[in-house]
Design a protein around this motif. Structure first.
Motif, PDB file in Angstrom:
ATOM      1  N   VAL A  60       0.934  -1.206   0.028  1.00  0.00           N
ATOM      2  CA  VAL A  60       0.197   0.089  -0.079  1.00  0.00           C
ATOM      3  C   VAL A  60       0.862   1.231   0.010  1.00  0.00           C
ATOM      4  CG1 VAL A  60      -1.532   1.296   1.253  1.00  0.00           C
ATOM      5  CG2 VAL A  60      -1.986  -0.908   1.040  1.00  0.00           C
ATOM      6  N   VAL A  61       2.018   1.273   0.740  1.00  0.00           N
ATOM      7  CA  VAL A  61       3.026   2.490   1.027  1.00  0.00           C
ATOM      8  C   VAL A  61       3.684   2.711  -0.694  1.00  0.00           C
ATOM      9  CG1 VAL A  61       4.897   3.528   2.013  1.00  0.00           C
ATOM     10  CG2 VAL A  61       3.115   2.252   3.207  1.00  0.00           C
ATOM     11  N   SER A  62       4.068   1.559  -1.121  1.00  0.00           N
ATOM     12  CA  SER A  62       4.762   1.668  -2.350  1.00  0.00           C
ATOM     13  C   SER A  62       4.001   1.993  -3.506  1.00  0.00           C
ATOM     14  CB  SER A  62       5.205   0.239  -2.638  1.00  0.00           C
ATOM     15  OG  SER A  62       5.702   0.354  -3.879  1.00  0.00           O
ATOM     16  N   GLU A  63       2.647   1.212  -3.532  1.00  0.00           N
ATOM     17  CA  GLU A  63       1.776   1.874  -4.696  1.00  0.00           C
ATOM     18  C   GLU A  63       1.044   3.369  -4.361  1.00  0.00           C
ATOM     19  OE1 GLU A  63      -0.427  -0.575  -6.800  1.00  0.00           O
ATOM     20  OE2 GLU A  63       1.202  -1.923  -6.729  1.00  0.00           O
ATOM     21  N   GLY A  64       0.921   3.684  -3.199  1.00  0.00           N
ATOM     22  CA  GLY A  64       0.465   4.876  -2.648  1.00  0.00           C
ATOM     23  C   GLY A  64       1.323   6.037  -3.269  1.00  0.00           C
ATOM     24  N   ALA A  65       3.077   5.630  -2.840  1.00  0.00           N
ATOM     25  CA  ALA A  65       4.080   6.755  -3.441  1.00  0.00           C
ATOM     26  C   ALA A  65       3.844   6.948  -4.785  1.00  0.00           C
ATOM     27  CB  ALA A  65       5.321   6.106  -2.701  1.00  0.00           C
ATOM     28  N   SER A  66       4.073   5.691  -5.512  1.00  0.00           N
ATOM     29  CA  SER A  66       3.512   5.570  -6.914  1.00  0.00           C
ATOM     30  C   SER A  66       2.564   6.387  -7.506  1.00  0.00           C
ATOM     31  CB  SER A  66       3.753   4.181  -7.399  1.00  0.00           C
ATOM     32  OG  SER A  66       4.797   3.374  -7.110  1.00  0.00           O
ATOM     33  N   CYS A  67       1.569   6.470  -6.915  1.00  0.00           N
ATOM     34  CA  CYS A  67       0.225   6.933  -7.227  1.00  0.00           C
ATOM     35  C   CYS A  67       0.441   8.342  -7.113  1.00  0.00           C
ATOM     36  CB  CYS A  67      -0.972   6.489  -6.510  1.00  0.00           C
ATOM     37  SG  CYS A  67      -2.574   7.322  -7.122  1.00  0.00           S
ATOM     38  N   VAL A  68       0.955   8.836  -6.015  1.00  0.00           N
ATOM     39  CA  VAL A  68       1.216  10.309  -5.765  1.00  0.00           C
ATOM     40  C   VAL A  68       2.183  10.987  -6.987  1.00  0.00           C
ATOM     41  CG1 VAL A  68       2.309  11.956  -4.247  1.00  0.00           C
ATOM     42  CG2 VAL A  68       0.610  10.206  -3.361  1.00  0.00           C
ATOM     43  N   PHE A  69       3.109  10.205  -7.330  1.00  0.00           N
ATOM     44  CA  PHE A  69       4.116  10.517  -8.469  1.00  0.00           C
ATOM     45  C   PHE A  69       3.542  10.835  -9.601  1.00  0.00           C
ATOM     46  CE2 PHE A  69       6.996   9.078 -11.702  1.00  0.00           C
ATOM     47  CZ  PHE A  69       8.027  10.108 -11.633  1.00  0.00           C
ATOM     48  N   PHE A  70       2.524   9.625  -9.826  1.00  0.00           N
ATOM     49  CA  PHE A  70       2.010   9.721 -11.460  1.00  0.00           C
ATOM     50  C   PHE A  70       0.838  10.674 -11.201  1.00  0.00           C
ATOM     51  CE2 PHE A  70       4.093   5.911 -12.136  1.00  0.00           C
ATOM     52  CZ  PHE A  70       4.780   5.990 -13.403  1.00  0.00           C
ATOM     53  N   ILE A  71       0.336  10.843 -10.156  1.00  0.00           N
ATOM     54  CA  ILE A  71      -0.835  11.972 -10.269  1.00  0.00           C
ATOM     55  C   ILE A  71       0.109  13.626 -10.493  1.00  0.00           C
ATOM     56  CG2 ILE A  71      -2.326  13.395  -8.718  1.00  0.00           C
ATOM     57  CD1 ILE A  71      -2.991  10.896  -7.484  1.00  0.00           C
ATOM     58  N   PHE A  72       1.204  13.594  -9.965  1.00  0.00           N
ATOM     59  CA  PHE A  72       1.918  14.836  -9.807  1.00  0.00           C
ATOM     60  C   PHE A  72       2.309  14.993 -11.598  1.00  0.00           C
ATOM     61  CE2 PHE A  72       6.301  16.764  -9.860  1.00  0.00           C
ATOM     62  CZ  PHE A  72       5.798  17.888  -9.384  1.00  0.00           C
ATOM     63  N   CYS A  73       2.967  13.787 -12.135  1.00  0.00           N
ATOM     64  CA  CYS A  73       3.311  14.065 -13.242  1.00  0.00           C
ATOM     65  C   CYS A  73       2.345  14.239 -14.268  1.00  0.00           C
ATOM     66  CB  CYS A  73       3.815  12.564 -13.780  1.00  0.00           C
ATOM     67  SG  CYS A  73       5.727  12.258 -13.038  1.00  0.00           S
ATOM     68  N   ALA A  74       1.015  13.720 -13.997  1.00  0.00           N
ATOM     69  CA  ALA A  74      -0.140  13.924 -15.073  1.00  0.00           C
ATOM     70  C   ALA A  74      -0.421  15.444 -14.790  1.00  0.00           C
ATOM     71  CB  ALA A  74      -1.149  13.141 -14.606  1.00  0.00           C
ATOM     72  N   ASN A  75      -0.473  16.056 -13.775  1.00  0.00           N
ATOM     73  CA  ASN A  75      -0.652  17.551 -13.484  1.00  0.00           C
ATOM     74  C   ASN A  75       0.211  18.342 -14.076  1.00  0.00           C
ATOM     75  OD1 ASN A  75      -2.225  19.450 -12.331  1.00  0.00           O
ATOM     76  ND2 ASN A  75      -0.600  19.778 -10.727  1.00  0.00           N
ATOM     77  N   GLU A  76       1.494  17.986 -13.662  1.00  0.00           N
ATOM     78  CA  GLU A  76       2.570  19.098 -14.265  1.00  0.00           C
ATOM     79  C   GLU A  76       2.603  19.021 -15.830  1.00  0.00           C
ATOM     80  OE1 GLU A  76       4.273  21.365 -12.575  1.00  0.00           O
ATOM     81  OE2 GLU A  76       2.918  20.599 -11.162  1.00  0.00           O
ATOM     82  N   THR A  77       2.298  17.558 -16.391  1.00  0.00           N
ATOM     83  CA  THR A  77       2.442  17.501 -17.819  1.00  0.00           C
ATOM     84  C   THR A  77       1.388  18.275 -18.351  1.00  0.00           C
ATOM     85  OG1 THR A  77       3.378  15.531 -17.585  1.00  0.00           O
ATOM     86  CG2 THR A  77       2.780  15.607 -19.576  1.00  0.00           C
ATOM     87  N   ALA A  78       0.092  18.246 -17.869  1.00  0.00           N
ATOM     88  CA  ALA A  78      -1.164  18.770 -18.320  1.00  0.00           C
ATOM     89  C   ALA A  78      -0.840  20.190 -18.079  1.00  0.00           C
ATOM     90  CB  ALA A  78      -2.241  18.351 -17.682  1.00  0.00           C
TER      91      ALA A  78
END
Length: 165
Positions: free
Chosen positions: A92-110
Motif C-alpha cells: 500500500v505504501v509503495s503503490e501510494g507513493a507511485s500513485c502520488v508520483f503519477f498524479i503529480f506527473c499528470a498534473n505537471e504535464t497537463a
C-alpha cells in the motif's frame, strides 16, 4: 461501484495500449521507410520529430496497461521475506507513493501542455503542434494513477491487484 471502476480502468488501458501499439507500428514503418529512402535517394522529412512524438504516445499510453499486466520490473526479493500483513502495508505504501508520483506527473504535464497550447509552439521541421502529444503523456500518467488507486483499494480489501480478464 468498485467493479464498475475496475472494468472502466481495464477498458481505458486496453484502448490506450492499442493506440500505443499502433503508434509503435507506425514508428517501425517510418524507421524502415527512412532507411530505405535514405539509401535510395533522400531521407523522409521530419522522421526525427515524428519518432519523438510517436515515442511519447507509445510510452505514455502503455503505462496503465503495463501496471495491469504487471509487465514492469518489480523488486520482490525483500518484500517476499516479510509476513503477509507487513507485505500488504508495504504494498500500500509503495503503490501510494507511485500513485502520488503519477498524479503529480499528470498534473505537471497537463500544465505544460496548456502552456504549449497558449504559446502556439510548432515543431521545427514539419510545423506540428506539440501540445496534443504532451496531453497524451498526461493522459497516460493519469491512467497509471487510476490503476494504482484501484490496486490500493484491492490490497486494502484483501484481494489481489487488478488484472485484465
Amino acid at each position: 461501484m468498485i467493479d464498475i471502476l475496475e472494468k472502466t480502468a481495464v477498458f481505458i488501458c486496453r484502448v490506450l495500449a492499442a493506440v500505443a501499439g499502433a503508434a509503435l507500428t507506425v514508428m517501425i514503418v517510418l524507421a524502415c521507410a527512412n532507411m530505405v529512402s535514405r539509401a535510395v535517394y533522400i531521407p523522409v522529412k521530419g522522421t526525427f520529430e515524428l519518432m519523438g512524438f510517436l515515442g511519447a504516445v507509445t510510452a505514455g499510453f502503455s503505462l496503465g496497461f503495463s501496471q495491469l499486466t504487471r509487465s514492469h520490473i518489480a523488486v520482490g526479493l525483500l518484500f517476499n521475506r516479510f509476513p503477509e500483513p507487513v507485505r500488504r502495508v508495504l504494498d500500500v505504501v509503495s503503490e501510494g507513493a507511485s500513485c502520488v508520483f503519477f498524479i503529480f506527473c499528470a498534473n505537471e504535464t497537463a500544465k505544460w501542455g496548456m502552456f504549449l497550447l497558449d504559446l502556439g509552439e510548432l515543431s521545427e521541421t514539419l510545423g506540428i503542434r506539440f501540445y496534443p502529444f504532451v496531453f497524451a503523456v498526461a493522459l497516460g500518467c493519469a491512467s497509471m494513477a487510476f490503476v494504482l488507486i484501484l490496486d490500493i483499494l484491492r490490497i486494502l480489501r484483501g484481494k489481489e491487484p487488478l488484472k485484465p480478464a
